[in-house]
Structures are given as C-alpha cells and as structure tokens.
Scaffold this motif. Structure first.
Motif, PDB file in Angstrom:
ATOM      1  N   TYR A   1      -8.067   1.250   3.030  1.00 50.32           N
ATOM      2  CA  TYR A   1      -7.149   1.169   1.897  1.00 50.32           C
ATOM      3  C   TYR A   1      -7.775   1.619   0.584  1.00 50.32           C
TER       4      TYR A   1
ATOM      5  N   SER B 211      -5.780   4.671   0.214  1.00 52.73           N
ATOM      6  CA  SER B 211      -4.440   4.349  -0.286  1.00 52.73           C
ATOM      7  C   SER B 211      -4.462   4.018  -1.766  1.00 52.73           C
TER       8      SER B 211
ATOM      9  N   LYS C  66      -3.422   5.591  15.806  1.00 51.29           N
ATOM     10  CA  LYS C  66      -3.889   4.621  14.823  1.00 51.29           C
ATOM     11  C   LYS C  66      -5.068   5.227  14.070  1.00 51.29           C
TER      12      LYS C  66
ATOM     13  N   GLU D   1      -2.441   3.794  10.772  1.00 47.96           N
ATOM     14  CA  GLU D   1      -1.535   4.286   9.746  1.00 47.96           C
ATOM     15  C   GLU D   1      -2.274   4.311   8.412  1.00 47.96           C
TER      16      GLU D   1
ATOM     17  N   ILE E  44      -0.932   0.548  -1.571  1.00 42.88           N
ATOM     18  CA  ILE E  44      -1.470  -0.691  -1.034  1.00 42.88           C
ATOM     19  C   ILE E  44      -0.317  -1.594  -0.598  1.00 42.88           C
ATOM     20  N   PRO E  45      -0.222  -1.905   0.687  1.00 35.96           N
ATOM     21  CA  PRO E  45       0.852  -2.809   1.136  1.00 35.96           C
ATOM     22  C   PRO E  45       0.649  -4.213   0.556  1.00 35.96           C
TER      23      PRO E  45
ATOM     24  N   ARG F 259       0.815  -7.004   2.165  1.00 30.22           N
ATOM     25  CA  ARG F 259      -0.041  -7.750   3.094  1.00 30.22           C
ATOM     26  C   ARG F 259      -0.763  -6.738   3.980  1.00 30.22           C
ATOM     27  N   TYR F 260      -2.063  -6.899   4.087  1.00 32.41           N
ATOM     28  CA  TYR F 260      -2.799  -5.974   4.941  1.00 32.41           C
ATOM     29  C   TYR F 260      -4.148  -6.570   5.320  1.00 32.41           C
ATOM     30  N   SER F 261      -4.664  -6.077   6.405  1.00 30.19           N
ATOM     31  CA  SER F 261      -6.029  -6.387   6.835  1.00 30.19           C
ATOM     32  C   SER F 261      -6.785  -5.068   6.855  1.00 30.19           C
ATOM     33  N   ASP F 262      -7.797  -4.933   6.011  1.00 36.52           N
ATOM     34  CA  ASP F 262      -8.443  -3.639   5.837  1.00 36.52           C
ATOM     35  C   ASP F 262      -9.331  -3.281   7.026  1.00 36.52           C
TER      36      ASP F 262
END
Length: 264
Positions: free
Chosen positions: A149, A152, A182, A184, A189-190, A192-195
């Motif tokens: 991210y 991103s 994979k 995406e 920045i979403p 909620r996310y797990s980097d």
C-alpha cells in the motif's frame, strides 16, 4: 514458481518470458500511438492490434476473456476503461485510452496508455501528465522492503494533490500465467486493509485510472464500458513491472511513450 501469501513469485526464466511478452505489448502500443489521429475509427485501431499480434504470432489477451469481444479496450474521453472499439470517429481534441495485452509462451503482457487526438487543451494535457506521473511515482514505491500500500498511497496522494480523482472501482493486479493474479493493487488506501511486504519476484500491473472530476463511475448497457458519472474526462496508464533486488523493472517500457528525458 514459488508462492508467498497466495502471490506467485517468478524466477528469472519466467521473468524473461514476461519481459518479452510485455516488450511485444509495448511495440504494439507504439504502433497504435502512431495510428491515433483525427478521422480514424476506433475499430481501425482494433484491426491494427490484431495485425501486429499476427506478426508476432501471439494471442490478444483480452479477446474472449470473460466474454470481452475485442483485442483492445478502447475508451474515449469520459470512458474510463473497457470501452469497445467501434465505428466512432476520433475527433480533434479527444483523448483515447487503449489497454492491451498478449499471451506469449503461456504468460501475459499488459499495459495501457492514454493518447491525445491531435491538439488537446492544456487542462486535458494536465490530466494525462498527472496520471502518467502518478504511475511513475507508484512504480518508484514498488521496492523490496516497502509495503504494497506504499504504492497505493503514493498514487492517491499525487493525484489528489493535483486536483484530480482516483477511480476506486478498478484496481491493478498481479500478473503471470494468469491475466489477473494476486495481489490486487488499489490506487488508493482502502478503509480496512492488511498490508503485504513487497518481495523479489513479484510481477505487478500497476494502473492508475484518474478523472478530472469526481471518482464515481457507472457501467453502460454493453455491461463493459465504464464512464464517469459526471461526464468528466478520464485517463489511464499502466505498466507491468518486476520487483528485483535492484529495484522495479518496467517490463512494458516504451521509449516512444517516455522519450529520452524521463526516468522510466
């Protein structure tokens, strides 16, 4: 081919094939760039792409993919992505985004560029410059040791700092033996996310889609063409890159696109 968190890591042999696949894509996009001018029908660009695929003995990646009927995605003005080539005649001042890919020895190449049609306005040129530069900046963040991210964040910050909007409905992706692998890669920045730590051997298709107005899009009745809801212009640039210990390598690099004075 190793896997890391569901992501395929490519070895040097596989990257060599991907390098050639994307070199072919770049050459064909260069040819399409030379064909873009006022008075040209967008279906003529489709025929040009197919002719070049035959020359290289490669398959167009998009034709038939999930039912998409053409070799190129050809999106004009307010069309963001997945536009159909047609009898539409390009007009002076238009912009046309062409997303194109091939299959070479079982691997995919994928890249996109937005071209001016004749002379465009200063504000339209700014949109193209911001989108292309955002891609460059995203690529610069795609280094081993960074997080996914970081790419991103860099893209979103640059685009919004320049008064434009990032389309959030569509994202970049991993690429290899499949067109969409994979991870995406959102251009924002979403919430909620797990980097994910970036690793050597990742091959990523980074593709900011940017509008001069708001970020909302809608899909036309053809079930493919995405357009801006506010009818603002949209631009799209994409490169396939490989993450190496020496930094990101742009596999779909084009000297016709960047010229001698640009860093990528």
């Amino acid at each position: 081919m190793k896997k890391y968190l569901g992501i395929y890591l490519k070895n040097e042999k596989e990257i060599n094939i991907l390098r050639e696949a994307n070199r072919i894509v770049s050459i064909i996009l260069d040819a399409l760039q030379e064909s873009v001018r006022p008075g040209v029908k967008t279906i003529d660009l489709e025929e040009t792409a197919l002719t070049w695929c035959s020359r290289f003995n490669v398959k167009p990646a998009f034709k038939g993919y999930r039912g998409f009927p053409y070799a190129i995605c050809c999106s004009v003005n307010e069309q963001v992505v997945h536009g159909f080539p047609s009898d539409r005649i390009l007009q002076e001042g238009d912009i046309v985004s062409i997303d194109f890919g091939v299959i070479y020895q079982g691997f995919y190449g994928d890249s996109a560029r937005t071209f001016p049609v004749g002379t465009i306005s200063n504000s339209t040129q700014t949109l193209l410059d911001v989108t292309r530069d955002a891609l460059d900046i995203g690529i610069q963040s795609a280094v081993v040791g960074n997080q996914l991210y970081d790419i991103s964040r860099a893209i979103q910050r640059y685009v919004e700092d320049h008064g434009c909007s990032v389309v959030k409905r569509f994202v970049g992706h991993g690429i290899g033996r499949s067109l969409h692998e994979k991870p995406e890669i959102p251009n924002f920045i979403p919430q909620r996310y797990s980097d994910i730590p970036l690793k050597t051997g990742m091959v990523l298709a980074i593709e900011p889609m940017v509008t001069a107005g708001k970020d909302e899009v809608e899909i036309l009745s053809d079930r493919w063409t995405a357009v801006t809801k506010d009818n603002s212009l949209a631009a799209h640039f994409e490169h396939t890159i490989a993450l190496t210990s020496n930094g990101p390598e742009i596999l779909s690099r084009s000297y016709a696109e960047y010229g001698q004075g640009r860093s990528h």
